[in-house]
Scaffold this motif. Structure first.
Motif, short mmCIF file in Angstrom:
data_model
loop_
_atom_site.label_atom_id
_atom_site.label_comp_id
_atom_site.label_asym_id
_atom_site.label_seq_id
_atom_site.Cartn_x
_atom_site.Cartn_y
_atom_site.Cartn_z
N ASP A 259 -4.08 6.97 -6.75
CA ASP A 259 -3.14 6.39 -5.78
C ASP A 259 -3.64 5.02 -5.37
O ASP A 259 -4.81 4.87 -4.98
CB ASP A 259 -3.02 7.29 -4.55
CG ASP A 259 -2.30 8.60 -4.85
OD1 ASP A 259 -1.62 8.67 -5.88
OD2 ASP A 259 -2.44 9.54 -4.04
N THR B 18 -2.45 1.45 -3.10
CA THR B 18 -1.51 0.75 -2.24
C THR B 18 -1.28 -0.64 -2.80
O THR B 18 -2.24 -1.38 -3.05
CB THR B 18 -2.04 0.66 -0.81
OG1 THR B 18 -2.23 1.98 -0.30
CG2 THR B 18 -1.05 -0.08 0.09
N LYS C 159 4.04 -3.08 2.01
CA LYS C 159 3.07 -2.25 1.30
C LYS C 159 3.68 -0.90 0.96
O LYS C 159 4.49 -0.35 1.70
CB LYS C 159 1.82 -2.04 2.15
CG LYS C 159 1.02 -3.31 2.44
CD LYS C 159 -0.18 -2.99 3.30
CE LYS C 159 -0.97 -4.25 3.65
NZ LYS C 159 -2.13 -3.95 4.51
N THR D 92 2.34 2.87 -1.28
CA THR D 92 1.33 3.56 -2.07
C THR D 92 1.99 4.24 -3.25
O THR D 92 2.92 5.04 -3.08
CB THR D 92 0.57 4.59 -1.22
OG1 THR D 92 -0.07 3.92 -0.13
CG2 THR D 92 -0.47 5.31 -2.05
N THR E 13 1.46 6.08 -7.35
CA THR E 13 0.55 6.83 -8.22
C THR E 13 0.59 6.24 -9.61
O THR E 13 1.68 6.05 -10.19
CB THR E 13 0.94 8.32 -8.26
OG1 THR E 13 0.87 8.86 -6.94
CG2 THR E 13 0.01 9.10 -9.17
N GLN F 162 -3.56 0.85 -13.09
CA GLN F 162 -3.30 0.32 -11.76
C GLN F 162 -3.57 -1.19 -11.71
O GLN F 162 -4.37 -1.71 -12.48
CB GLN F 162 -4.16 1.04 -10.71
CG GLN F 162 -5.66 0.85 -10.88
CD GLN F 162 -6.28 1.96 -11.71
OE1 GLN F 162 -5.65 2.47 -12.63
NE2 GLN F 162 -7.52 2.31 -11.39
#
Length: 850
Positions: free
Chosen positions: A741, A743, A760, A762, A764, A770
């Motif tokens: 996860d 943000t 913002k 969050t 996955t 990422q």
């Protein structure tokens, strides 16, 4: 000692071998004869027992029975002319033969050899023996021999009247009825004790071909055969000519000409008619031969949850009614508006040019004409069909009229269907196949209908995009008008819902808000074949069906232009909820016989097949499944399902201590081209449900007000809210490794800075995909603020001022202007607002942000 020749040895060995085979065969035959003596003593026959269908908690759903009272009727209670009609029609030498007729057998063999219809070769005894001990669908000679053997044994054991009694209580008479008592109630509305000679003749006519001689569909055919049976009874001295004529006239004088063969009398109570009908059809494919689902006393343990089913039925009834009211209201408004504009014009033209055919008011009489035909003309046509002996008057004209009426209904009446399954087991916990279940509406749309899924199809290939690692939940994709080109060079121009455009968006946002252009760009990026193969795997469509489902490589497939069944869509979405592992929907757990022994175990068979698949049962990785689940949660939290679910708050409950908890939910809506189908797919850690609304006949629009979000979404939320009541909190299972996860900035998709406050989210990611760079849109340094001009690019694009914007090395700026060559920082004073100030600070472009 005389030497024995080899030939003699072979002959003796052969004799011993055949003697052994004969002895074994005789022993088996005698043991079966003992079986018939021990178990088929008619005086000890059990009463016909119904099949009981139970839900997951053992609550009774319904019973399947051939007779209302489920009792064998004694032959002593039947009128003699019922027995006489049967013998006259089926077996005139019944009382003199020993179970078979040599003449009839030879006639049947010659008929088979020459492919001629010379009549059947089976006696009444052979018919009932075949029903009890053989599979009569087997047309082999071996089956006929077995049938003959059992007929001889029955004749040895039972009296003629006992055989007749068994026959009349066991044989199929058409219309879904077994036994003369059930048949009498179906065809005549009274018990078999009240049967008249004419009615008895009608019943025995059904034995050879109930579909062909059904009196409600083909009265003239039935009448001809009926006359033949009555004449045979008169010739045999069983009834008088006067009795025959009187009974015949009475029967047809009181015949219901408006009834059709599909109008079966449903006397049983049924708490889930759509589901029990589906189970009945499944049982018919599993149980055959001597066993009978209507009288063998089976107990069927199903997967249905009656609490959830009642909630589903109430929900679908309410929303189908709402959809039709809304559709009719909007249609009336459109018609009224049209009449206001066009009726005066056509009336004026009619009067001016004497054009009577333009008179709109004549068209308004169509409904009145149809009503007059149904109530007045059609019964007269039925009578004429009997008087003149022309079946086509009834079957042709009436059926064509009914077909037209049904076609019109299919185009103007909105239907709906839903199915819910348990993610971990595949248990079908709720099933509604359409609006009211009756003789005219038995098409189980959730199981049988092949429909365009629209945008509910998108997550299937989005999962392949996540797998490819070319795309992540924060990948920026431009939602602007674009022209795609097909393999043959033809342009393909997709449109968003309501024709709206959002500019640059992140992948999660594009999916949650069902954007078409970003989705097609994703499709383009992974390739058509990859997308199609992934979709087929998730849907579980058999390979032999794929060519007929419209999975054509091309951009339309990305918008769900193919055909799937709702149960297949449930299969796909449940896979996301089940960690990527296949979920096979099932309705029957097992079937017990009347003694409580497991007779069939469909669930065990499904589990064994899944185990045999091994790794192939894992359709997508647990990591991809979880990532997709978290993506689809955004649809509920802030996307197209936010309104129907109250941003997910509708799934908030209280535990025994009064503490609140919210069960997480994920899903997707879908509205097809021309707003013809409205879909919603939703899943929680417990259940997956699929809802569809639309027309049985394609091509009609539901209208802008009835969409996947505004119709199917609210129906889903209402049902799922009820279905989860009383269930403890549960979250989606996360893989122990492989996901992370992070943000990110909801505008740029990069890691947020302190200036990204309020932007913002969050998300996955598959571990390793990422983002690693900081956001440059909201950053306070000049580089970030200048790069933030991507918003300015959108604004210039929307205004038609610029076609592209390229930012180089902070400064100078280079613009490709419409009709203008590139400029650097010394561009004309018209663009001075783009320059740094005298202190070297970048200008403030926040006014361009949303």
């Amino acid at each position: 000692m005389q030497k024995i020749s080899k030939f003699t040895v072979v002959m003796i060995s052969g004799l011993f071998f055949f003697a052994g085979v004969f002895g074994i065969s005789l022993g088996l035959a005698l043991s079966n004869t003992k079986y018939i003596i021990d178990n088929e003593n008619f005086t000890e026959f059990d009463t016909a027992l119904p099949t009981r269908i139970l839900d997951i908690n053992g609550e009774l759903i319904t019973e399947l029975a051939s007779e209302e009272k489920r009792e064998i009727i004694s032959i002593n209670h039947l009128p003699q002319h019922m027995i006489d009609a049967l013998v006259s029609r089926e077996d005139r030498i019944f009382y003199s033969h020993h179970g078979f007729s040599i003449k009839a057998l030879f006639r049947a063999v010659i008929g088979q050899a020459l492919h001629l219809s010379l009549g059947g070769g089976s006696t009444l005894t052979q018919q009932i023996a075949g029903t009890l001990y053989c599979d009569r669908r087997d047309m082999s000679y071996m089956r006929k021999l077995k049938e003959l053997w059992w007929a001889i044994q029955m004749e040895r054991r039972f009296s003629k009247n006992e055989i007749l009694e068994l026959y009349l209580n066991k044989i199929y008479f058409g219309g879904g009825t077994y036994g003369v008592n059930a048949a009498s109630k179906y065809y005549f509305g009274h018990s078999a004790t009240e049967i008249t000679p004419a009615e008895a003749a009608i019943l025995v006519v059904q034995l050879s071909n109930p579909a062909h001689y059904n009196p409600f569909e083909y009265p003239n055919r039935a009448m001809d055969r009926q006359k033949y049976v009555l004449s045979a009874m008169v010739e045999g001295g069983l009834i008088t000519q006067e009795q025959s004529d009187s009974s015949f006239e009475e029967y047809w004088a009181n015949f219901d000409y408006t009834r059709t063969g599909n109008t079966q009398i449903r006397t049983r109570d049924d708490n889930a008619p759509w589901f029990s009908e589906y189970v009945r059809r499944e049982l018919s494919n599993m149980i055959y031969g001597t066993d009978d689902i209507y009288s063998s006393g089976f107990t069927v343990n199903t997967t249905l949850n009656l609490k959830n089913q009642i909630a589903a039925q109430n929900t679908m009834e309410r929303y189908i009614a709402y959809a039709n009211r809304s559709y009719q209201r909007s249609s009336s408004e459109r018609q009224n508006e049209a009449f206001k504009i066009y009726t005066p014009l056509t009336e004026l033209l009619t009067l001016t040019f004497n054009l009577g055919q333009l008179k709109v008011s004549q068209q308004r009489n169509e409904a009145l004409a149809l009503s007059t035909y149904t109530k007045t003309i059609n019964p007269i046509v039925d009578v004429l069909s009997l008087v003149c002996g022309v079946d086509s008057l009834k079957v042709g004209i009436a059926n064509k009229a009914n077909a037209v009426a049904k076609s019109n209904v299919g185009k103007n009446v909105i239907e709906g269907t839903m199915i819910a399954i348990e993610n971990s087991t595949g248990y079908i916990t709720s099933l509604v196949g359409g609006s009211k279940f009756d003789g005219e509406n038995q098409f189980i749309r959730a199981i049988q209908a092949k429909l365009q899924p629209g945008s509910s199809f998108k997550p299937l290939y989005y999962s392949a995009a996540i797998d490819s690692q070319q795309f992540t939940p924060s990948t920026i994709i431009s939602d602007t008008p674009i022209v795609f080109h097909t393999a043959d060079g033809k342009p393909y121009i997709p449109q968003n819902f309501r024709g709206e455009w959002k500019g640059d968006v992140e992948l999660w946002y594009a999916l949650a808000h069902s954007m078409n252009v970003p989705s097609l760009k994703i499709l383009d990026g992974i390739g058509f074949d990859t997308a199609i193969n992934r979709a087929i795997d998730l849907l579980g469509i058999p390979k032999d069906e794929v060519p007929n489902r419209g999975f054509v490589p091309g951009y339309p497939i990305g918008l769900g232009v193919c055909s799937v069944r709702p149960i297949e869509l449930a299969h796909a979405y449940a896979c996301f909820a089940n960690g990527g592992k296949e979920v096979v929907p099932i309705a029957i757990r097992n079937v017990e016989d009347k003694n409580g022994n497991v007779f069939l175990n469909p669930e065990k068979d499904v589990r064994q097949k899944q185990q045999a698949k091994g790794a192939a049962a894992q359709i997508i990785s647990p990591q991809t499944a979880y990532t997709m689940t978290k993506l689809l949660e955004n649809t509920v939290k802030s996307g197209t399902l936010a309104g129907p679910t109250g941003n997910g708050s509708k799934f908030t409950y209280r535990d025994a201590n009064g503490r609140k908890y919210t069960i997480p939910a994920a899903g997707k809506t879908g509205t097809t081209q021309n707003w013809a189908d409205a879909w919603t797919a939703c899943f929680t850690p417990y259940y997956t449900s699929i809802f569809w609304f639309g027309f049985d006949k394609p091509g009609q629009s539901l209208g802008l007000q009835l969409t996947g979000s505004t119709l199917a979404g609210y129906a889903m939320a209402s049902f799922m809210q009820k279905a989860h009541e009383g269930l403890p909190y549960k979250n989606f299972v996360r893989p122990s490794t492989g996901t992370v996860d992070v943000t990110v900035c909801s505008v740029s998709g990069a890691l947020p800075t302190e200036d990204c406050e309020g932007h913002k989210i969050t998300l996955t990611f598959l571990d390793g995909t990422q983002p690693t760079e900081l956001c440059t849109v909201h950053s306070g340094n000049s580089t970030g603020r200048i790069l933030g001009l991507y918003r300015l690019e959108q604004e210039l694009y929307r205004s038609g001022f610029a076609s592209d914007l390229i930012i180089k090395d902070n400064n100078p700026l280079t613009f490709d202007l419409e009709g203008t060559t590139s400029m650097d920082s010394s561009m004309s004073s018209s663009y001075d607002f783009l320059q740094e100030d005298e202190f070297g600070n970048a200008p403030d472009y926040n006014f361009l942000l949303d």
